[in-house]
Motif scaffolding. Structure first.
Motif, mmCIF file in Angstrom:
data_model
loop_
_atom_site.group_PDB
_atom_site.id
_atom_site.type_symbol
_atom_site.label_atom_id
_atom_site.label_comp_id
_atom_site.label_asym_id
_atom_site.label_seq_id
_atom_site.Cartn_x
_atom_site.Cartn_y
_atom_site.Cartn_z
ATOM 1 N N TRP A 134 0.612 -1.216 -0.008
ATOM 2 C CA TRP A 134 0.227 -0.092 0.139
ATOM 3 C C TRP A 134 0.817 1.091 -0.159
ATOM 4 C CZ3 TRP A 134 -2.274 1.563 5.290
ATOM 5 C CH2 TRP A 134 -2.824 2.838 4.989
ATOM 6 N N LYS A 135 1.809 1.276 0.535
ATOM 7 C CA LYS A 135 2.577 2.565 1.202
ATOM 8 C C LYS A 135 3.752 2.899 -0.023
ATOM 9 C CE LYS A 135 0.977 4.348 5.081
ATOM 10 N NZ LYS A 135 -0.024 6.092 5.517
ATOM 11 N N ILE A 136 4.353 1.864 0.085
ATOM 12 C CA ILE A 136 5.371 2.082 -0.859
ATOM 13 C C ILE A 136 5.070 1.869 -2.794
ATOM 14 C CG2 ILE A 136 7.324 0.485 -1.881
ATOM 15 C CD1 ILE A 136 8.554 -0.172 0.818
ATOM 16 N N GLU A 137 4.100 0.946 -3.050
ATOM 17 C CA GLU A 137 4.070 0.766 -4.093
ATOM 18 C C GLU A 137 2.576 1.061 -4.858
ATOM 19 O OE1 GLU A 137 3.828 -3.586 -7.407
ATOM 20 O OE2 GLU A 137 4.417 -3.527 -5.061
ATOM 21 N N GLY A 138 1.719 1.444 -4.000
ATOM 22 C CA GLY A 138 0.924 2.061 -3.984
ATOM 23 C C GLY A 138 -0.475 1.532 -4.612
ATOM 24 N N ASP A 139 -0.395 0.316 -4.473
ATOM 25 C CA ASP A 139 -1.169 -0.992 -4.564
ATOM 26 C C ASP A 139 -2.368 -1.580 -4.056
ATOM 27 O OD1 ASP A 139 -2.151 -2.956 -5.974
ATOM 28 O OD2 ASP A 139 -0.920 -4.026 -6.258
ATOM 29 N N ILE A 140 -3.548 -0.406 -4.008
ATOM 30 C CA ILE A 140 -4.557 -0.731 -2.767
ATOM 31 C C ILE A 140 -5.504 -1.810 -3.041
ATOM 32 C CG2 ILE A 140 -6.483 0.018 -1.840
ATOM 33 C CD1 ILE A 140 -5.647 3.259 -2.419
ATOM 34 N N PRO A 141 -5.923 -2.443 -4.990
ATOM 35 C CA PRO A 141 -6.145 -3.932 -4.302
ATOM 36 C C PRO A 141 -5.250 -4.800 -3.895
ATOM 37 C CG PRO A 141 -6.415 -2.316 -6.440
ATOM 38 C CD PRO A 141 -5.993 -1.676 -5.666
ATOM 39 N N GLY A 142 -3.946 -4.421 -4.374
ATOM 40 C CA GLY A 142 -2.705 -5.926 -3.956
ATOM 41 C C GLY A 142 -3.149 -6.162 -2.455
ATOM 42 N N ARG A 155 -5.260 -4.929 -0.254
ATOM 43 C CA ARG A 155 -6.678 -5.577 0.282
ATOM 44 C C ARG A 155 -7.415 -6.517 0.046
ATOM 45 N NH1 ARG A 155 -10.085 -1.974 -2.470
ATOM 46 N NH2 ARG A 155 -10.087 -0.459 -0.826
ATOM 47 N N LYS A 156 -5.988 -6.316 -0.692
ATOM 48 C CA LYS A 156 -6.228 -8.535 -0.990
ATOM 49 C C LYS A 156 -5.158 -9.436 0.061
ATOM 50 C CE LYS A 156 -5.789 -12.335 -4.633
ATOM 51 N NZ LYS A 156 -5.604 -12.292 -5.549
ATOM 52 N N ILE A 157 -4.414 -9.006 0.253
ATOM 53 C CA ILE A 157 -3.627 -9.430 1.429
ATOM 54 C C ILE A 157 -3.929 -9.492 2.442
ATOM 55 C CG2 ILE A 157 -1.167 -9.560 2.297
ATOM 56 C CD1 ILE A 157 -0.415 -7.920 -0.295
ATOM 57 N N LEU A 158 -4.519 -8.355 2.696
ATOM 58 C CA LEU A 158 -5.160 -8.364 4.262
ATOM 59 C C LEU A 158 -7.129 -9.566 4.374
ATOM 60 C CD1 LEU A 158 -5.031 -4.413 4.563
ATOM 61 C CD2 LEU A 158 -3.976 -6.324 6.064
ATOM 62 N N ASP A 159 -7.727 -10.027 3.104
ATOM 63 C CA ASP A 159 -8.663 -10.099 3.528
ATOM 64 C C ASP A 159 -8.282 -11.633 3.072
ATOM 65 O OD1 ASP A 159 -9.859 -8.051 2.739
ATOM 66 O OD2 ASP A 159 -10.600 -8.793 0.379
ATOM 67 N N THR A 160 -6.450 -12.188 2.626
ATOM 68 C CA THR A 160 -6.102 -13.575 3.309
ATOM 69 C C THR A 160 -6.101 -13.516 4.210
ATOM 70 O OG1 THR A 160 -5.754 -13.560 1.194
ATOM 71 C CG2 THR A 160 -4.335 -15.457 1.942
ATOM 72 N N ALA A 161 -5.024 -12.905 4.865
ATOM 73 C CA ALA A 161 -4.790 -12.597 6.311
ATOM 74 C C ALA A 161 -6.264 -12.923 7.290
ATOM 75 C CB ALA A 161 -3.716 -11.331 6.466
ATOM 76 N N PHE A 205 -6.864 0.104 7.450
ATOM 77 C CA PHE A 205 -6.927 0.137 5.752
ATOM 78 C C PHE A 205 -7.398 1.390 4.684
ATOM 79 C CE2 PHE A 205 -7.541 -1.907 1.798
ATOM 80 C CZ PHE A 205 -5.816 -1.096 0.992
ATOM 81 N N GLU A 206 -9.100 0.433 5.428
ATOM 82 C CA GLU A 206 -10.096 0.894 4.923
ATOM 83 C C GLU A 206 -10.319 2.069 5.214
ATOM 84 O OE1 GLU A 206 -10.696 -0.336 2.405
ATOM 85 O OE2 GLU A 206 -10.606 -3.060 2.375
#
Length: 847
Positions: free
Chosen positions: A521-529, A531-537, A554-555
């Motif tokens: 999220w912070k370094i790459e700016g990939d918000i969907p990516g 969110r996916k990692i958090l949902d998996t967690a 995050f949301e």
């Protein structure tokens, strides 16, 4: 004063002044007749002048005169007798003294050599006539020494003195000699003796010349060194000394150059003399320098230094290569020549040269490091595994061909790795680390050492190796990721590979999922990516509260409030901890939804949790229900008398209700329960200040300072209550000493200087405070105000970049936490919190 009458009268006959006090005057009563005769003599007529011998003082002898003469004769006899006695006694004493020293001299025959060495020198501290006294001492420095002692010593002491003097003069050009005549003459005497006994020793002539230089006798110095050159013409040191001495004279360089030419005729194999000859050539005359070096190399064909100087004078790269090719045959063990030739050769030639060098120097580890760098530089497709295997093979060969005392240590190998990193050979750096480290190595110590050296990639590879050996060490993983992200040009994609490794080795740890999502999220700016990692967690760790809070945060930060609400509702279905209740209530308040029921539910389940009283009181306060809010706080203080926040909230709502007496009473009761809490004392002082009673505020501050002398908050109140800046300066030192240089005190001193117009001093104190504690948001806030007003755009941007690096760790500061925890700021970034904190500090400053 009135003058006495008798002073103007004639004295009575025979009067002698002071006779009543024992004075005798010049005349006694028995001499009155003689006085009359003298008067008669003085007053006689001229006719009696020719016959004055018969009267008065010149008259003939009387009876009294005869008696006086007898008395004088008796006195003279007694004096003569006493002188004769004294002469006899003196002669006897001299005889005894002579006999006594005869015995002492005879006793010297039993003195040992060690005892003789330990005889102390005479010490004189008067410093009067020192020059002449030292000269006299040097002339009298002789001892009557028995023959057997001289035979035993055999000149050892003298030789030792000479040797010590020569060592000082030879080994230390800058030795400070005592320039007193006695010492100079004594040293000259020693060296004269040495020159006479050993005229073929160069050191005696050099020492003699240097002694004269120190004594400012340059003519004699040149005489000695010239004589030494004649007597010992094959010694390079005496020629070098001659050059040095003559170089300081008139036409020094011309003389020195002639001396070098003469010296080389006698000592053509001296490296130092050839280099001296080179120094006296014109700096721009390259050809003359080359000729001299070629002559020197003819005499010293394997001399490394002369070859290095010769190579430096070459302009053409091909000439250098030809010369190096010849040099490595003449100097096969000098690695610098091999390395220079390798760097000038193409890939295939370089490999051939490295193989030749490896055969010549089987114990040289630099050859293998150069081979790895060559492969990394010339072969873009080479893998790190191949370099690791190459060096592993090299280590076996080095170990077999290197003496134990000359083996390279682990730290030396790591230094080579750090050097490779700085040169840009990162694969070589890693290959060295993988091969030189062992499982017994202290990875943290080694990594931290290279972090201090700014070799972050080296430190990172050390942790990477450590993780390969200890993959379940969570602390090592955390340090590794922190160092990896601090690298200047780290590859963001590479870090995800390490996250995956960490998750595979530690499947029960949710922290790596959260770190990976945050970096996504912070370094790459990939918000969907992210969110996916958090949902998996969340699917993997449904009972881990930190994962739920991370997803909600995050949301919210990404303005997806509906997602945040749904996630929080799901959390409350399975997790009902005090923290879960508090976070859920906070979110509902931010979304302007009714949260009272959750406060009551939280209080029913956790009646000892102060946050629920605070949240419910704040909700009622926002609704304008001040009395109900006060009731909640009151119940809370009765239930939790140790809760400082509840006491403060209760006092402030009474103050808002304009019931100042009750607000004071609340604080007094709070202090009875918590007498050593500085926040309560500060609130009590501030309450009086807000209501205009400065005298009471000072009284309370003095009382608090006596009991809480180490509290920075109390000291700040004390400093702000001092009216003049000139009076505060001594208090600054007291505050720093009492609080052990607290960052809060440092920050406020900077603020005082800023208000006083001392801009540079203010900046210095603010920066000192930040250096001491970069987790305090109030310090960041004041520095933001300072740079916004007095800094350049570049300085402000640099400050904000530094803030961004530390923003996640900022969690202290009264104003910062107050701003950050406001419900309406839940979706604000850290930068927004900084700006609002700075504005709040500026508005509410008591300066």
């Amino acid at each position: 004063m009135e003058r006495k009458a008798f002073l103007d009268q004639q004295p009575p006959p025979g009067y002698v002044a002071g006779i009543g006090r024992g004075a005798t005057g010049f005349v006694t009563g028995g001499d009155s007749g003689a006085l009359e005769t003298l008067n008669q003599f003085e007053n006689s007529d001229s006719e009696n002048e020719n016959d004055v011998s018969d009267v008065g003082l010149l008259a003939g002898k009387t009876k009294d005169d005869d008696e006086a003469e007898k008395i004088y004769e008796e006195i003279e006899k007694r004096l003569s007798s006493r002188r004769r006695d004294n002469q006899v006694t003196k002669v006897e004493e001299e005889d005894q003294l002579e006999n006594r020293f005869t015995d002492l001299k005879r006793a010297l025959t039993t003195v040992s050599e060690d005892q003789w060495k330990q005889l102390p020198e005479a010490i004189d501290l008067t410093k009067r006539n020192k020059r002449m006294r030292l000269l006299e001492q040097s002339r009298q420095r002789f001892y009557a020494t028995p023959d057997n002692l001289i035979a035993a010593q055999s000149g050892i002491n003298t030789n030792e003195n000479k040797k010590s003097l020569i060592d000082d003069l030879i080994n230390n050009d800058d030795i400070e000699l005592d320039n007193q005549m006695a010492d100079i003459e004594h040293n000259r005497s020693l060296l004269r003796s040495l020159r006479n006994s050993k005229p073929g020793s160069a050191s005696s002539w050099i020492a003699s010349a240097r002694l004269e230089v120190k004594a400012k006798n340059f003519v004699m110095a040149r005489k000695f060194i010239n004589e030494g050159c004649k007597r010992v013409p094959t010694d390079e040191s005496i020629w070098l000394e001659s050059i040095k001495i003559h170089q300081n004279s008139t036409d020094g360089n011309k003389l020195a150059k002639a001396i070098v030419d003469t010296a080389l005729k006698h000592k053509s194999t001296s490296e130092k003399l050839w280099i001296k000859a080179l120094e006296f050539e014109n700096p721009g005359d390259v050809n003359s320098k080359r000729r001299i070096l070629m002559k020197g190399i003819e005499q010293l064909p394997t001399n490394v230094k002369l070859w290095q100087l010769m190579i430096e004078l070459q302009d053409d790269e091909e000439d250098v290569k030809k010369m190096l090719t010849k040099v490595i045959e003449l100097c096969p063990t000098e690695w610098s020549f091999w390395l220079s030739l390798i760097n000038l050769s193409d890939y295939s030639e370089a490999k051939t040269i490295i193989n030749r060098a490896r055969k010549e120097m089987k114990d040289n580890h630099q050859i293998w490091i150069t081979a790895l760098k060559l492969e990394e530089r010339e072969n873009n497709t080479i893998s790190e595994d191949k370099l690791i295997k190459m060096l592993s093979k090299a280590l076996k060969q080095l170990d077999a061909n290197t003496d134990e005392s000359r083996k390279v240590t682990i730290r030396q190998w790591l230094d080579e790795a750090a050097k490779a990193e700085k040169e840009g050979f990162l694969l070589t750096c890693k290959a060295i680390i993988v091969n030189c480290l062992t499982e017994s190595s202290d990875f943290f110590v080694e990594a931290d050492y290279y972090i201090t050296k700014k070799c972050f990639q080296t430190a990172n590879y050390i942790y990477e190796y450590a993780l390969s050996k200890k993959p379940k060490d969570i602390v090592s993983w955390m340090k590794f990721f922190n160092i990896f992200k601090s690298l200047e040009n780290f590859n963001v994609q590479d870090i995800y590979k390490f996250y995956i490794q960490a998750i595979e080795f530690n499947p029960e740890q949710e922290v790596f999922h959260l770190m990976m999502a945050k970096d996504k999220w912070k370094i790459e700016g990939d918000i969907p990516g992210a969110r996916k990692i958090l949902d998996t967690a969340l699917e993997k760790f449904p009972g881990k509260e930190d994962v739920w809070h991370a997803k909600i945060k995050f949301e919210v930060k990404n303005k997806c409030f509906e997602n945040a609400r749904n996630t929080s509702d799901k959390m409350m279905e399975s997790i009902t901890t005090p923290r879960a209740y508090f976070k859920h209530i906070h979110l509902l308040r931010f979304l302007k939804l009714d949260a009272i029921q959750f406060c009551d539910k939280g209080l029913s389940e956790y009646p000892e949790e102060e946050k629920f009283y605070l949240q419910k009181g704040q909700i009622l306060h926002q609704q304008g229900k001040l009395e109900e809010s006060r009731e909640v706080y009151s119940i809370g203080t009765n239930k939790l008398p140790q809760s400082i926040n509840l006491w403060l909230s209760l006092s402030r709502i009474d103050e808002e209700l304009k019931i100042i007496i009750r607000a004071r009473s609340v604080l007094d009761r709070a202090l009875l329960k918590n007498p050593d809490n500085d926040k309560l004392w500060v609130e009590k002082i501030e309450l009086e200040r807000r209501n205009g009673d400065i005298i009471a505020a000072r009284q309370f501050c003095s009382k608090a300072l006596r009991t809480l002398n180490k509290s920075p908050l109390i000291w700040v109140e004390h400093l702000t209550l001092i009216p003049k800046m000139s009076q505060r300066k001594n208090a600054f030192l007291d505050a720093l000493n009492a609080t052990d240089n607290s960052p809060i005190i440092l920050m406020n001193i900077g603020l005082f200087f800023w208000v006083d117009g001392k801009i540079s001093k203010a900046k210095s104190w603010f920066e000192r405070a930040l250096t001491n504690d970069n987790t305090n948001g109030d310090i960041w806030g004041w520095l933001y105000n300072f740079y916004s007003q007095h800094g350049t755009k570049e300085e402000l941007q640099k400050f904000l970049n530094e803030f961004q690096q530390h923003e996640d760790s900022i969690n202290r500061g009264n104003t910062w936490n107050k701003v950050a925890k406001r419900v309406e700021n839940l979706d604000k970034s850290q930068h927004d919190i900084l700006v609002e904190t700075a504005a709040h500090l500026k508005r509410h400053s008591t300066m």
